[in-house]
Design a protein around this motif. Sequence first.
Motif, PDB file in Angstrom:
ATOM      1  N   SER A  24       0.817  -1.200   0.000  1.00  0.00           N
ATOM      2  CA  SER A  24       0.000   0.000   0.000  1.00  0.00           C
ATOM      3  C   SER A  24       0.864   1.268   0.000  1.00  0.00           C
ATOM      4  O   SER A  24       0.563   2.248  -0.687  1.00  0.00           O
ATOM      5  N   VAL A  25       1.957   1.224   0.767  1.00  0.00           N
ATOM      6  CA  VAL A  25       2.866   2.379   0.800  1.00  0.00           C
ATOM      7  C   VAL A  25       3.500   2.573  -0.587  1.00  0.00           C
ATOM      8  O   VAL A  25       3.596   3.696  -1.084  1.00  0.00           O
ATOM      9  N   ASN A  26       3.867   1.451  -1.218  1.00  0.00           N
ATOM     10  CA  ASN A  26       4.461   1.545  -2.558  1.00  0.00           C
ATOM     11  C   ASN A  26       3.476   2.096  -3.586  1.00  0.00           C
ATOM     12  O   ASN A  26       3.870   2.650  -4.603  1.00  0.00           O
ATOM     13  N   GLU A  27       2.178   1.924  -3.289  1.00  0.00           N
ATOM     14  CA  GLU A  27       1.168   2.488  -4.195  1.00  0.00           C
ATOM     15  C   GLU A  27       0.953   3.985  -3.926  1.00  0.00           C
ATOM     16  O   GLU A  27       0.093   4.610  -4.542  1.00  0.00           O
ATOM     17  N   GLY A  28       1.671   4.520  -2.958  1.00  0.00           N
ATOM     18  CA  GLY A  28       1.611   5.962  -2.722  1.00  0.00           C
ATOM     19  C   GLY A  28       0.780   6.389  -1.523  1.00  0.00           C
ATOM     20  O   GLY A  28       0.559   7.576  -1.304  1.00  0.00           O
ATOM     21  N   HIS A  29       0.310   5.427  -0.716  1.00  0.00           N
ATOM     22  CA  HIS A  29      -0.499   5.808   0.449  1.00  0.00           C
ATOM     23  C   HIS A  29       0.379   6.035   1.674  1.00  0.00           C
ATOM     24  O   HIS A  29       1.432   5.426   1.810  1.00  0.00           O
ATOM     25  N   GLU A  30      -0.106   6.919   2.552  1.00  0.00           N
ATOM     26  CA  GLU A  30       0.514   7.025   3.872  1.00  0.00           C
ATOM     27  C   GLU A  30      -0.254   6.072   4.777  1.00  0.00           C
ATOM     28  O   GLU A  30      -1.478   6.157   4.871  1.00  0.00           O
ATOM     29  N   VAL A  31       0.470   5.163   5.436  1.00  0.00           N
ATOM     30  CA  VAL A  31      -0.211   4.128   6.223  1.00  0.00           C
ATOM     31  C   VAL A  31       0.224   4.194   7.684  1.00  0.00           C
ATOM     32  O   VAL A  31       1.418   4.264   7.984  1.00  0.00           O
ATOM     33  N   VAL A  32      -0.777   4.176   8.574  1.00  0.00           N
ATOM     34  CA  VAL A  32      -0.516   4.005  10.006  1.00  0.00           C
ATOM     35  C   VAL A  32      -1.049   2.619  10.358  1.00  0.00           C
ATOM     36  O   VAL A  32      -2.168   2.268   9.997  1.00  0.00           O
ATOM     37  N   VAL A  33      -0.223   1.818  11.030  1.00  0.00           N
ATOM     38  CA  VAL A  33      -0.605   0.432  11.320  1.00  0.00           C
ATOM     39  C   VAL A  33      -0.999   0.298  12.787  1.00  0.00           C
ATOM     40  O   VAL A  33      -0.372   0.886  13.668  1.00  0.00           O
ATOM     41  N   VAL A  34      -2.069  -0.457  13.039  1.00  0.00           N
ATOM     42  CA  VAL A  34      -2.479  -0.784  14.402  1.00  0.00           C
ATOM     43  C   VAL A  34      -2.467  -2.304  14.500  1.00  0.00           C
ATOM     44  O   VAL A  34      -3.007  -2.982  13.632  1.00  0.00           O
ATOM     45  N   THR A  35      -1.838  -2.834  15.542  1.00  0.00           N
ATOM     46  CA  THR A  35      -1.799  -4.292  15.641  1.00  0.00           C
ATOM     47  C   THR A  35      -2.436  -4.824  16.918  1.00  0.00           C
ATOM     48  O   THR A  35      -2.336  -4.211  17.980  1.00  0.00           O
ATOM     49  N   SER A  36      -3.088  -5.990  16.767  1.00  0.00           N
ATOM     50  CA  SER A  36      -3.558  -6.756  17.915  1.00  0.00           C
ATOM     51  C   SER A  36      -2.390  -7.566  18.461  1.00  0.00           C
ATOM     52  O   SER A  36      -1.321  -7.603  17.856  1.00  0.00           O
ATOM     53  N   ALA A  37      -2.643  -8.291  19.545  1.00  0.00           N
ATOM     54  CA  ALA A  37      -1.700  -9.289  20.043  1.00  0.00           C
ATOM     55  C   ALA A  37      -1.776 -10.512  19.127  1.00  0.00           C
ATOM     56  O   ALA A  37      -2.777 -10.712  18.432  1.00  0.00           O
ATOM     57  N   MET A  38      -0.719 -11.337  19.123  1.00  0.00           N
ATOM     58  CA  MET A  38      -0.795 -12.611  18.382  1.00  0.00           C
ATOM     59  C   MET A  38      -1.971 -13.407  18.949  1.00  0.00           C
ATOM     60  O   MET A  38      -2.251 -13.343  20.149  1.00  0.00           O
ATOM     61  N   SER A  39      -2.666 -14.173  18.087  1.00  0.00           N
ATOM     62  CA  SER A  39      -3.917 -14.794  18.540  1.00  0.00           C
ATOM     63  C   SER A  39      -3.663 -15.703  19.749  1.00  0.00           C
ATOM     64  O   SER A  39      -2.655 -16.407  19.808  1.00  0.00           O
ATOM     65  N   GLY A  40      -4.557 -15.631  20.700  1.00  0.00           N
ATOM     66  CA  GLY A  40      -4.461 -16.457  21.915  1.00  0.00           C
ATOM     67  C   GLY A  40      -3.665 -15.819  23.041  1.00  0.00           C
ATOM     68  O   GLY A  40      -3.780 -16.229  24.199  1.00  0.00           O
ATOM     69  N   VAL A  41      -2.838 -14.807  22.711  1.00  0.00           N
ATOM     70  CA  VAL A  41      -1.939 -14.260  23.731  1.00  0.00           C
ATOM     71  C   VAL A  41      -2.713 -13.507  24.827  1.00  0.00           C
ATOM     72  O   VAL A  41      -2.444 -13.680  26.019  1.00  0.00           O
ATOM     73  N   THR A  42      -3.691 -12.699  24.437  1.00  0.00           N
ATOM     74  CA  THR A  42      -4.441 -11.943  25.450  1.00  0.00           C
ATOM     75  C   THR A  42      -5.140 -12.901  26.424  1.00  0.00           C
ATOM     76  O   THR A  42      -5.115 -12.686  27.639  1.00  0.00           O
ATOM     77  N   ASN A  43      -5.723 -13.973  25.884  1.00  0.00           N
ATOM     78  CA  ASN A  43      -6.353 -14.968  26.773  1.00  0.00           C
ATOM     79  C   ASN A  43      -5.338 -15.550  27.746  1.00  0.00           C
ATOM     80  O   ASN A  43      -5.630 -15.738  28.924  1.00  0.00           O
ATOM     81  N   LYS A  44      -4.129 -15.839  27.228  1.00  0.00           N
ATOM     82  CA  LYS A  44      -3.087 -16.426  28.092  1.00  0.00           C
ATOM     83  C   LYS A  44      -2.678 -15.452  29.196  1.00  0.00           C
ATOM     84  O   LYS A  44      -2.465 -15.849  30.336  1.00  0.00           O
ATOM     85  N   LEU A  45      -2.559 -14.173  28.838  1.00  0.00           N
ATOM     86  CA  LEU A  45      -2.149 -13.173  29.830  1.00  0.00           C
ATOM     87  C   LEU A  45      -3.194 -13.088  30.943  1.00  0.00           C
ATOM     88  O   LEU A  45      -2.861 -13.044  32.129  1.00  0.00           O
ATOM     89  N   ILE A  46      -4.467 -13.073  30.537  1.00  0.00           N
ATOM     90  CA  ILE A  46      -5.538 -12.957  31.534  1.00  0.00           C
ATOM     91  C   ILE A  46      -5.574 -14.206  32.424  1.00  0.00           C
ATOM     92  O   ILE A  46      -5.689 -14.113  33.647  1.00  0.00           O
ATOM     93  N   ALA A  47      -5.416 -15.377  31.799  1.00  0.00           N
ATOM     94  CA  ALA A  47      -5.415 -16.620  32.580  1.00  0.00           C
ATOM     95  C   ALA A  47      -4.245 -16.621  33.560  1.00  0.00           C
ATOM     96  O   ALA A  47      -4.390 -17.030  34.721  1.00  0.00           O
ATOM     97  N   ALA A  48      -3.074 -16.131  33.107  1.00  0.00           N
ATOM     98  CA  ALA A  48      -1.905 -16.107  33.987  1.00  0.00           C
ATOM     99  C   ALA A  48      -2.166 -15.210  35.198  1.00  0.00           C
ATOM    100  O   ALA A  48      -1.838 -15.558  36.336  1.00  0.00           O
ATOM    101  N   ALA A  49      -2.799 -14.047  34.946  1.00  0.00           N
ATOM    102  CA  ALA A  49      -3.096 -13.128  36.054  1.00  0.00           C
ATOM    103  C   ALA A  49      -4.086 -13.779  37.023  1.00  0.00           C
ATOM    104  O   ALA A  49      -3.921 -13.708  38.247  1.00  0.00           O
ATOM    105  N   GLU A  50      -5.096 -14.455  36.473  1.00  0.00           N
ATOM    106  CA  GLU A  50      -6.109 -15.073  37.341  1.00  0.00           C
ATOM    107  C   GLU A  50      -5.520 -16.230  38.148  1.00  0.00           C
ATOM    108  O   GLU A  50      -5.909 -16.459  39.292  1.00  0.00           O
ATOM    109  N   ASN A  51      -4.561 -16.945  37.546  1.00  0.00           N
ATOM    110  CA  ASN A  51      -3.888 -18.013  38.301  1.00  0.00           C
ATOM    111  C   ASN A  51      -2.960 -17.439  39.359  1.00  0.00           C
ATOM    112  O   ASN A  51      -2.903 -17.933  40.479  1.00  0.00           O
ATOM    113  N   ALA A  52      -2.219 -16.384  38.973  1.00  0.00           N
ATOM    114  CA  ALA A  52      -1.251 -15.809  39.912  1.00  0.00           C
ATOM    115  C   ALA A  52      -1.954 -15.323  41.176  1.00  0.00           C
ATOM    116  O   ALA A  52      -1.447 -15.507  42.286  1.00  0.00           O
ATOM    117  N   VAL A  53      -3.128 -14.750  41.000  1.00  0.00           N
ATOM    118  CA  VAL A  53      -3.821 -14.205  42.164  1.00  0.00           C
ATOM    119  C   VAL A  53      -4.292 -15.340  43.100  1.00  0.00           C
ATOM    120  O   VAL A  53      -4.496 -15.148  44.288  1.00  0.00           O
TER     121      VAL A  53
END
Length: 467
Positions: A24-53
């Motif tokens: 898209s940039v090569n086609e002449g657009h200015e691009v701002v990228v927003v990224t999620s976490a790799m799939s499954g990672v947010t669930n793992k982080l939340i599970a880790a916090a719930e286990n740690a507590v």
Amino acid sequence: MKFGGTSVGSAERIAEAANLVVKSVNEGHEVVVVTSAMSGVTNKLIAAAENAVKGHWHVSVRDELYEPHRNSAHLLIRDDAGRRRDALNAMLKHVEQFETLCKGLTMIRELSPRTLDAISGIGEMLCAPLLSGAIATQGKTSTPLEATELIVTNNQFGQAEPQMEKTRAKTRSRLLPMLEAGEIPVITGFIGANEDGVTTTLGRGGSDYSASILGAALDADEIWIWTDVDGVMSANPSEVPEARTLREISYSEAAEMAYYGAKVLHYKTILPAYKQNIPVRILNTFNPTNAGTRVSVEGRPSARGVKAVTSIRNVSLISISGKGMQGIPGIAAKTFDTVAEEKANVLMIMQASSENNICFVVNSNEANRVVNALRESLAVDLFQGHIEDISADDSIAIVAVVGDKMKGTTGISAKVFGAMGESQINVIAISQGSSEVNISLIVAEKDAAKAVLAIHQAFELHKPSSE
Ligand code: ADP
Ligand code: ASP
Ligand code: MG
């Protein structure tokens, strides 16, 4: 451009996301990228916090989090000018922060929404250096950035709301010079920070919302949501295999669908785009040449009236009932004041004209809290017998039928109820918003999948229409 979890779920997927940005940039657009976490990672982080507590923590949790990111860095980022080393250092810093927070939880044994946000937002912080590094490896200048620097929110941890003016000022002063210099910023989705700089999150699935907040702040020409299906479809494709991609929908249709369960868009995504009339596209990284869905003002109304059918699970029907409610003023007002104080999100409201009951639907995880608060605020009415019962039923689901052109098209309700009757599905309650863009039904949760299929079939939504 926002990339969802599956679209950055492995080194291979991240490389493809980087390709799409660079193209898209090569086609002449200015691009701002927003990224999620790799799939499954947010669930793992939340599970880790719930286990740690609960006192459970082991270094293997930390290694399990770091490994896929470290591996991807080796596969994706060429180490010119220490680029890979910088990315690994940035990632390691976040992994260490994760470990410190979890160890803290094992001691304090208390997990506040604020601490949960600090932990659950780490997935995006780990992914941004990877995607940015992959883009840089393709010869572009790219910098990973944390949205805590850009998006200013209120203090509602877990469900934070942006303060648009402050966000706009910060975003423009940070990003516009970068774009001017030909750089590609890669920003963490999902998170922001309150005015004191403390990390907040925008709610599960919130990276879509991050993209529209940033797109609006930058007066973007378009907001592109890259995901794992060919756009917004006439129903959830995992529930209705013959669901079809909608080429064009209006802001109101997109907003109603997202609000009533179409997970492909976070339910708040549309508003910032709508306010500034910025078109939104939903595209598939697994099939990037497909045109996907375009969301715009007109949305090409479908001749059929109905465009899509959605459903929401994990909701509860709260009923306040009693024959003595009739003619007692203020019960509805007290009820909804209480719900507002509890900051619960009301998805649907019904009141029968007999005034013998008020019913409304909230998310199940808020139901107990709301019922307890109502029992307190309506204690006098309960004591005096005006109200006999306040209860929550969590065995229900909402099914919503959506389409702008339903307004003024006769016979739609009849067809919906005909389909329910033929499939022998009992409709517990119904509500039609004043906008007439949506008709919502409450059915037993066990009937929801059948109801969605029956409506999809009754309106032949698998067939292409004029839209
Ligand atoms: P991402 O990780 O890209 O944000 P999500 O999993 O949050 O992706 O959203 C995409 C998923 O939404 C699809 O894979 C699909 O299963 C689901 N979905 C539910 N309803 C719809 C719908 N009406 N149209 C398209 N996808 C839908
Ligand atoms: N990673 C976050 C979540 O899983 C946000 C997102 O993917 O949109 O909820
Ligand atoms: Mg999503």
